[in-house]
Design a protein around this motif. Structure first.
Motif, PDB file in Angstrom:
ATOM      1  N   LEU A 140      -6.458 -12.619   0.236  1.00 31.47           N
ATOM      2  CA  LEU A 140      -5.780 -11.880  -0.835  1.00 31.47           C
ATOM      3  C   LEU A 140      -5.291 -10.563  -0.243  1.00 31.47           C
ATOM      4  N   VAL A 141      -3.985 -10.359  -0.276  1.00 28.38           N
ATOM      5  CA  VAL A 141      -3.374  -9.151   0.297  1.00 28.38           C
ATOM      6  C   VAL A 141      -2.933  -8.227  -0.845  1.00 28.38           C
ATOM      7  N   ILE A 142      -3.291  -6.968  -0.719  1.00 28.88           N
ATOM      8  CA  ILE A 142      -2.879  -5.975  -1.720  1.00 28.88           C
ATOM      9  C   ILE A 142      -1.882  -5.044  -1.039  1.00 28.88           C
ATOM     10  N   ALA A 143      -0.616  -5.190  -1.400  1.00 24.97           N
ATOM     11  CA  ALA A 143       0.448  -4.427  -0.735  1.00 24.97           C
ATOM     12  C   ALA A 143       0.954  -3.331  -1.659  1.00 24.97           C
ATOM     13  N   CYS A 144       0.679  -2.093  -1.282  1.00 26.36           N
ATOM     14  CA  CYS A 144       1.158  -0.931  -2.040  1.00 26.36           C
ATOM     15  C   CYS A 144       2.287  -0.332  -1.219  1.00 26.36           C
TER      16      CYS A 144
END
Lengths: 211, 196
Positions: A140-144
């Motif tokens: 799971l990648v959280i890209a801000c």
């Protein structure tokens, strides 16, 4: 999906914690080109909670944050994608835009609609999974990301640097009751008009204005 | 400039019909003028020399920079012929000095039969007990006018629907807290569904 795992995850969704996260994001101004302090804050928030975090330098001194929850197996990977940059402040503020406040069902603050609420929601969702103890098989990648309001420079950079997940959800403010799969694009053309100026007045163009 | 703005708004943008209503759409939301080539803000000019208007165009599939340029040039060349002394430029991409819109967002048109769409719908139903109000175009015409990063992801082969909390803006910008909570729940369930 394991119903028991789903229930454990949902139990970790905490409105107060989510709103507090939204407030923290609002307190750090992040106008276009000035996202780095917020990117660093998000990196610190996620690092402290055990995420694998990368501060990506998109251009010299201009950073965005990408965090990964590594999966334990080979299931598909998923990216939550939201932008940190906010629009210029519009007219009509009655209070300090960077001192967020709650009124009824509304969380107010600069950039909360587009789209710090979405960034808070996606980070909180990842947090709910982490705190539940449920492990994912896929990453799971959280890209801000930065510069979405400049056409998506940050997401383009992300893609060019190997963050190609099997699917993604972009948490733009289109509403929690709709799943959006089609909409217009945006192209901007600066149009420059040049008006012929008589030669004798040309030197006046940048003179100070009369009082 | 006033004539040019009117002409730009009257431009017939070449396009094919699409299922998202209200597009294409054109708006000039920002104008800088009377500041010379360097957009010097230190004084007020008595003679206008040069004026820049930022023409934002919400596009549909098939529209390109080339088609838009041709359409605008068609309109503006006619104006130029009628007005000696008037000249213009159309600049694309936007110069970096303006700190806006370095790239264009292409239109987004992704089939709804993607696993991630199904996962979001399933999560929504699990939390609310009913179907989402819509899957496909945005709820409003206004919502359909803005480019987003989902289109870059989709162009790279990554199915990327939009799902996020809404609110209101233009003075005391806000997000609906119950939508933030609902989104968090649905996103978490979608991640469980997709990533196991």
């Amino acid at each position: 999906m394991d119903p028991e795992a789903a229930e454990r995850v949902l139990q970790q969704i905490d409105q107060e914690e989510l709103v507090d996260l939204g407030k923290s994001l609002v307190r750090i101004p992040s106008f276009i080109g000035e996202e780095t302090p917020l990117a660093r804050w998000v990196a610190s928030y996620l690092s402290a909670r055990g995420y694998e975090v990368e501060l990506q330098e998109v251009e010299r001194g201009w950073f965005q944050t990408v965090a990964t929850v590594k999966g334990s197996g080979r299931d598909p990977s998923l990216m939550f994608n939201g932008h940190l940059d906010i629009n210029p402040l519009a007219l009509g503020w009655t209070r300090d835009p960077f001192d967020p406040w709650v009124e009824g069902n509304r969380l107010h603050g600069a950039g909360i609609r587009n789209m710090k609420s979405g960034v808070a929601a996606m980070i909180h969702a990842a947090e709910a999974i982490r705190k539940s103890g449920v492990s994912l098989a896929g990453d799971l990648v959280i890209a801000c990301v930065l510069a979405e309001l400049q056409g998506g420079l940050g997401t383009k950079h992300l893609l060019d640097n190997g963050y190609e997940t099997d699917a993604a959800v972009v948490t733009e403010p289109y509403g929690a009751h709709h799943v959006v799969t089609k909409h217009g694009g945006m192209t901007i053309f600066p149009y420059i008009s040049r008006v012929g100026i008589p030669a004798e007045t040309r030197s006046m163009v940048l003179t100070p204005s009369p009082r | 400039m006033i004539k040019a703005i009117t002409a730009i708004y009257d431009t017939n943008l070449t396009h094919q019909l699409w299922t998202v209503e209200g597009l294409p759409w054109l708006k000039i939301g920002s104008i800088i003028g009377g500041r010379g080539e360097d957009y010097d803000l230190r004084s007020i000019s008595r003679n206008s020399d040069l004026c820049t208007a930022f023409v934002a165009i919400s596009t549909v599939p098939g529209m390109t920079v080339a088609t838009i340029r041709t359409d605008l040039e068609h309109t503006l060349d006619r104006l130029k012929a009628e007005n000696p002394g008037f000249d213009y430029q159309l600049v694309h991409p936007v110069e970096r000095k303006f700190r806006t819109w370095i790239l264009d967002h292409p239109p987004m048109d992704m089939p709804v039969d993607q696993d991630i769409v199904r996962a979001l719908v399933s999560g929504y139903k699990q939390v609310t007990g009913h179907e989402p109000r819509g899957v496909g175009p945005p709820a409003t015409q206004l919502g359909g006018r803005y480019g987003d990063d989902d289109a870059h992801l989709w162009e790279a082969g990554i199915p990327a629907p939009i799902y996020g909390p809404s609110g209101g803006s233009y003075g005391d910008d806000y997000a609906d807290i119950d939508e933030m909570v609902l989104c968090s729940k649905v996103l978490a369930l979608a991640a469980l569904e997709m990533c196991g």
